[in-house]
Design an enzyme around this catalytic site. Sequence first.
Site, PDB file in Angstrom:
ATOM      1  N   LEU A 150      -0.158  -7.166   8.226  1.00  0.00           N
ATOM      2  CA  LEU A 150       0.598  -6.332   7.280  1.00  0.00           C
ATOM      3  C   LEU A 150       1.616  -7.212   6.534  1.00  0.00           C
ATOM      4  CD1 LEU A 150       2.025  -2.849   8.338  1.00  0.00           C
ATOM      5  CD2 LEU A 150       2.568  -4.039   6.223  1.00  0.00           C
ATOM      6  N   SER A 151       1.147  -7.937   5.541  1.00  0.00           N
ATOM      7  CA  SER A 151       1.939  -8.999   4.925  1.00  0.00           C
ATOM      8  C   SER A 151       1.607  -9.121   3.443  1.00  0.00           C
ATOM      9  CB  SER A 151       1.617 -10.335   5.602  1.00  0.00           C
ATOM     10  OG  SER A 151       1.737 -10.260   7.001  1.00  0.00           O
ATOM     11  N   GLU A 152       2.239  -8.300   2.636  1.00  0.00           N
ATOM     12  CA  GLU A 152       1.873  -8.301   1.208  1.00  0.00           C
ATOM     13  C   GLU A 152       2.128  -9.647   0.544  1.00  0.00           C
ATOM     14  OE1 GLU A 152       3.228  -5.690   2.676  1.00  0.00           O
ATOM     15  OE2 GLU A 152       1.808  -4.088   2.271  1.00  0.00           O
ATOM     16  N   GLU A 160      -5.018  -5.081   3.630  1.00  0.00           N
ATOM     17  CA  GLU A 160      -4.775  -4.300   4.837  1.00  0.00           C
ATOM     18  C   GLU A 160      -5.811  -3.177   4.944  1.00  0.00           C
ATOM     19  OE1 GLU A 160      -0.729  -3.127   4.061  1.00  0.00           O
ATOM     20  OE2 GLU A 160      -0.106  -5.217   4.014  1.00  0.00           O
ATOM     21  N   ILE A 182       3.836  -3.340  -3.429  1.00  0.00           N
ATOM     22  CA  ILE A 182       3.594  -4.662  -4.005  1.00  0.00           C
ATOM     23  C   ILE A 182       4.896  -5.447  -4.158  1.00  0.00           C
ATOM     24  CG2 ILE A 182       3.910  -4.199  -6.487  1.00  0.00           C
ATOM     25  CD1 ILE A 182       1.231  -5.682  -6.951  1.00  0.00           C
ATOM     26  N   HIS A 223       3.861   6.107  -2.488  1.00  0.00           N
ATOM     27  CA  HIS A 223       2.399   6.098  -2.573  1.00  0.00           C
ATOM     28  C   HIS A 223       1.912   6.560  -3.954  1.00  0.00           C
ATOM     29  CE1 HIS A 223       2.894   5.886   1.765  1.00  0.00           C
ATOM     30  NE2 HIS A 223       1.603   5.717   1.941  1.00  0.00           N
ATOM     31  N   GLN A 277      -2.234  -2.082  -0.638  1.00  0.00           N
ATOM     32  CA  GLN A 277      -2.692  -0.744  -0.234  1.00  0.00           C
ATOM     33  C   GLN A 277      -2.232   0.367  -1.185  1.00  0.00           C
ATOM     34  OE1 GLN A 277      -1.871   1.048   3.891  1.00  0.00           O
ATOM     35  NE2 GLN A 277      -3.862   0.058   4.039  1.00  0.00           N
ATOM     36  N   PHE A 278      -1.017   0.234  -1.700  1.00  0.00           N
ATOM     37  CA  PHE A 278      -0.520   1.130  -2.755  1.00  0.00           C
ATOM     38  C   PHE A 278       0.399   0.296  -3.644  1.00  0.00           C
ATOM     39  CE2 PHE A 278      -1.635   4.094   0.564  1.00  0.00           C
ATOM     40  CZ  PHE A 278      -2.134   5.197  -0.110  1.00  0.00           C
TER      41      PHE A 278
END
Lengths: 351, 320
Positions: free
Chosen positions: B58-60, B29, B87, B129, B82-83
């Site tokens: 936006l699809s982990e 992302e 996950i 985060h 992203q963080f």
Amino acid sequence: MPQDIIASFEVLRLGILDDNGNIDETLMPSLSDLEIGRMYEAMVLARTFDERAVALQREGRLGTYPQISGQEAAQVGSAFAIAATDWIFPSFREMGVQLTLGYPAAQLLQYWTGDERGQLGPQRLNIFPLCVAVGSQIPQAVGAALAARYRRDPIAVVAYFGDGATSKGDFHEAFNMAGVFRLPVVFICQNNQWAISVPLKNQTASASLAQKAIGYGFPGIQVDGNDVFAVYSAARQALDKARSGAGPTFIECLTYRMADHTTADDAGRYRSPEEVNLWRTRDPIVRLQRFLTARGLWSEQSGKEVKARAIGIIDAAVQEMEAIAPPAAAELFTGTRKTLSPRQAEQRKGR
Amino acid sequence: MAQLNMVQAINQALGEEMERDDRVVLLGEDVGRDGGVFRVTEGLQERFGAERVLDTPLSESAIMGAAIGMAAYGLRPVAEIQFLGFIYSAFEQLAAHAARLRSRSRGRYSCPLVVRTPYGAGIKAPELHEESAESIFCQIPGLKVVVPSGPYSAKGLLLASLRDPDPVLFLEPTRLYRLLREEVPEGEYLLELGRAKVARAGKAVTVIAWGSMLERVLKSVAAYDAEVIDLLTLNPFDVEAVLTSVKKTGRAVIVHEAAKTCGLGAEIAATIAEEAMLYLRAPVLRVTAPDAPVPLAKLMDYYLPSTQQIQAAVAEVLKY
Ligand SMILES: Cc1ncc(C[n+]2csc(CCOP(=O)(O)OP(=O)(O)O)c2C)c(N)n1
Ligand SMILES: [Mg+2]
């Protein structure tokens, strides 16, 4: 017949108030001048909160903050349709909803200073803690709706989320379950057309977000998200329908994130000033002002008074927030468990 | 040689490897146009094109799952989450598939995948985060878990991870992204995975740390005759380096910023107890975060292990 059409669908788009402030009388929901005035005040309050939050962040008095400006009609319009007994599952960019429902501004600010005690909302509000993990609140709303029906409570549950969230598995799993069980839930997506730097066209190949509901067996509607009357009307109908047991609805509010993603972002890196300027001309507050002016309900003077009142409320909230003593170390453990483990209890005493 | 910070060092490693090996493809992302929210992938999409640096939806779970398919097909995907705190919805793909593909296919398929993710606390960011859930991932036998402690180790370890035949979770301590500058050679150097480094030699006590805690430990023990071990790879961790040092000093303190219970410190302490018990002159101590969720900024100073706590633990074992 060897070949046949087995499904076809239409997706409705609803707009009532145009850019110039004219309304379509046939679609206009019944709202008194007083109620419309309160909507306007709520939108101005939300904008004022946002402006102050950004200013405080720049002065180092607030942490990273996600702006809502541009989304006031979507937030205030939908919040006006919500009843006190309904349950709300917000994302992290719902300050306009929270304020309109009566969440104290001081506590919202407190949260964004990096103090989780701001998440302890007033008892009378059924608002879940704001949700940072994108989309993960959506299935929880479905569960609350399942429980409400189990208890025969005639309430609705509302889940708020952004366009980016529609790419998460949680969105699809929640929609599917809500459809299968025909639950009293209303899904409200603020499609502000950006998920940080990712524009809508890279988020989905679908012509609208609204139509995603069709695949799960319930209706989706796109509304002009900068039109407070359209948002209110669609939310009102969907909530009534949910409360009456007729199942879920998905409302896509097409709006725009006028600011950076958060105060830590620089949207200039990925989108054009032309696009932002175009959407500034569609500012939901200005649009409502035009309507009110034509009705003789708004003037420069009355507008100034509304703004001054909003500033007064936020000034007081900032003062209240800054008078709160910082949390003590023991706060780390608050709510970790109803009963702390022996080790946690030791750690809490000061390791 | 240039003085680089960790963001620049990682960016350089990715760029050099993409230059060398066209199988390396980045996905995640905001990694392309925006260059990543920390600017770690800045400029790479311009250099290598949108086909090699993919801005995903936006699809982990799909990022992780797609990366597995790409890896099995013969590419060398680098997936960015992203963080670390985001996950979790990709955990099934990582734990049930990436880390087991080689085993489940009895060697027919493999998964040479690098998952990069910012990790750790101390940057005044919103909830989720600043997580440090490394030990959760260290319980997955097919996965390697790597944590650099500075720009130099970041580049060398990332290059080694990119060449590794199996999936690697590469945790980037956000507090260090711009905190330290070090000499970072241009071009290739690999730091072998599974090897710790003696970051400071000493004789009286062994202090074991990784990631952003290493910097804090080095500052804290300046007045002590402490040997500091920078673990660098958490699984498999360098048992030999730990034991060699502990057998010499007879004392061990483990410092990590994750919660205490079932943190990686427990595994290290147990290994010391099993293999070097008779060399110990003092109990093995852990300095960790408490068993509480990672807090927001206002409580962070109470959460992260402090210099005082590290010094107190070192002083405590030295009493024996
Ligand atoms: C699961 C998850 N992944 C990534 C992030 C980081 N992140 C925060 S907001 C955001 C974009 C969200 O976009 P959208 O759903 O459209 O909401 P908006 O920010 O526009 O209100 C991202 C990627 C996150 N918070 N949660
Ligand atoms: Mg969005």
